[in-house]
Design a protein around this motif. Structure first.
Motif, PDB file in Angstrom:
ATOM      1  N   TYR A 149     -15.424  17.854  10.256  1.00 32.04           N
ATOM      2  CA  TYR A 149     -16.604  18.363  10.154  1.00 32.04           C
ATOM      3  C   TYR A 149     -17.794  17.614   9.755  1.00 32.04           C
ATOM      4  O   TYR A 149     -18.891  18.139   9.845  1.00 32.04           O
ATOM      5  CB  TYR A 149     -16.487  19.723   9.130  1.00 32.04           C
ATOM      6  N   ARG A 150     -17.706  16.686   9.548  1.00 29.85           N
ATOM      7  CA  ARG A 150     -18.944  15.717   9.029  1.00 29.85           C
ATOM      8  C   ARG A 150     -19.571  15.359  10.472  1.00 29.85           C
ATOM      9  O   ARG A 150     -19.122  15.155  11.614  1.00 29.85           O
ATOM     10  CB  ARG A 150     -18.301  14.350   8.667  1.00 29.85           C
ATOM     11  N   ASP A 151     -20.939  15.516  10.283  1.00 30.41           N
ATOM     12  CA  ASP A 151     -21.723  15.042  11.374  1.00 30.41           C
ATOM     13  C   ASP A 151     -22.312  13.610  11.769  1.00 30.41           C
ATOM     14  O   ASP A 151     -22.703  13.579  12.867  1.00 30.41           O
ATOM     15  CB  ASP A 151     -23.425  16.042  11.187  1.00 30.41           C
ATOM     16  N   ARG A 200     -25.130  16.954   3.037  1.00 29.77           N
ATOM     17  CA  ARG A 200     -24.246  16.806   4.418  1.00 29.77           C
ATOM     18  C   ARG A 200     -22.866  17.043   4.270  1.00 29.77           C
ATOM     19  O   ARG A 200     -22.262  17.799   4.960  1.00 29.77           O
ATOM     20  CB  ARG A 200     -24.535  15.688   5.218  1.00 29.77           C
ATOM     21  N   ALA A 236     -20.649  20.267   5.943  1.00 31.53           N
ATOM     22  CA  ALA A 236     -19.291  20.158   6.245  1.00 31.53           C
ATOM     23  C   ALA A 236     -18.235  20.953   5.835  1.00 31.53           C
ATOM     24  O   ALA A 236     -17.606  21.638   6.441  1.00 31.53           O
ATOM     25  CB  ALA A 236     -18.851  18.673   6.191  1.00 31.53           C
TER      26      ALA A 236
END
Length: 184
Positions: free
Chosen positions: A73-75, A111, A115
Motif C-alpha cells: 500500500y505504500r505510495d 505516509r 498506507a
C-alpha cells in the motif's frame, strides 16, 4: 554518513512510555471491549504485543493483537491491485465495527500510516482507527495526528530517529542521529 547517535529514550523510558500508553488506551476506550491492536511491521508489531501484554496485566483480559504489512500500500511502490486484494486473506480477524489501535515506532511524514489505513479499509470497516507511536518527530506531509505518543521528538529533516527493540535489535532504545550531507 551519520554523526554521533544520542540516546533520547532508554529501556526504562520506553517501558514507562508503553505503560502510560496502555493506561491511556484503556481510559480513552473505557476498557478493551471491541478493541483490536494492529502493529505495523516490523517494530510496530512488537510495540503492539507489549501493549497487549500490559493491558492483560492491568485488566486481566486479552486484547486481540495482529500484525499488518503495509508494503503493498505504500505510495513509493508500484503494486498491482490484485496484490492489495490478497491482503484480505492475511488477517484471520474481523475488524468490522471494531476500534482499531494502530501502532508504529516513529511517526514522520504520515505516509506509512496512510498506507496502513488503506490496508485496513480493504480488510473491513472499523468503527474507528486510533494511532499510537513511540516517537513523533513532526514534519508531516499528510494530515495525520497520533492519539497516543510515547515521546515528542522535535527534529530537523537532517536528523533521523532510530528505534531499537530487543525483539529485533537486541536492545531497547531510541536515538537521534545527525545525518551530515543528506537532507532526507
Amino acid at each position: 554518513m551519520s554523526g554521533e547517535a544520542h540516546v533520547i529514550m532508554d529501556e526504562i523510558a520506553i517501558r514507562r512510555a508503553l505503560t502510560r500508553i496502555a493506561h491511556e488506551i484503556l481510559e480513552k476506550n473505557k476498557g478493551i471491549e471491541g478493541c483490536i491492536l494492529v502493529g505495523i511491521r516490523t517494530r510496530g508489531v512488537y510495540l503492539a504485543e507489549r501493549i497487549a501484554a500490559k493491558i492483560e496485566e492491568i485488566e486481566g483480559k486479552k486484547v486481540p493483537c495482529i500484525d499488518l504489512d503495509v508494503t503493498p500500500y505504500r505510495d513509493d511502490r508500484n503494486v498491482e491491485a490484485d496484490v492489495r486484494r490478497s491482503m484480505k486473506q492475511q488477517l484471520d480477524i474481523d475488524i468490522h465495527n471494531k476500534k482499531v489501535i494502530l501502532f508504529d515506532d516513529v511517526l514522520y511524514t504520515g505516509r506509512t500510516i496512510r498506507a496502513a489505513m488503506d490496508a485496513l479499509m480493504d480488510i473491513g470497516r472499523p468503527q474507528m482507527i486510533q494511532l499510537a507511536v513511540l516517537a513523533d518527530r513532526g514534519h508531516r506531509e499528510l494530515p495525520v495526528r497520533p492519539d497516543f505518543i510515547g515521546k515528542n521528538v522535535p527534529s530537523s529533516r537532517s536528523e533521523s530517529i532510530e528505534v531499537a527493540l530487543i525483539e529485533v535489535d537486541g536492545k531497547d532504545e531510541v536515538t537521534i542521529n545527525q545525518n551530515r550531507g543528506n537532507e532526507a
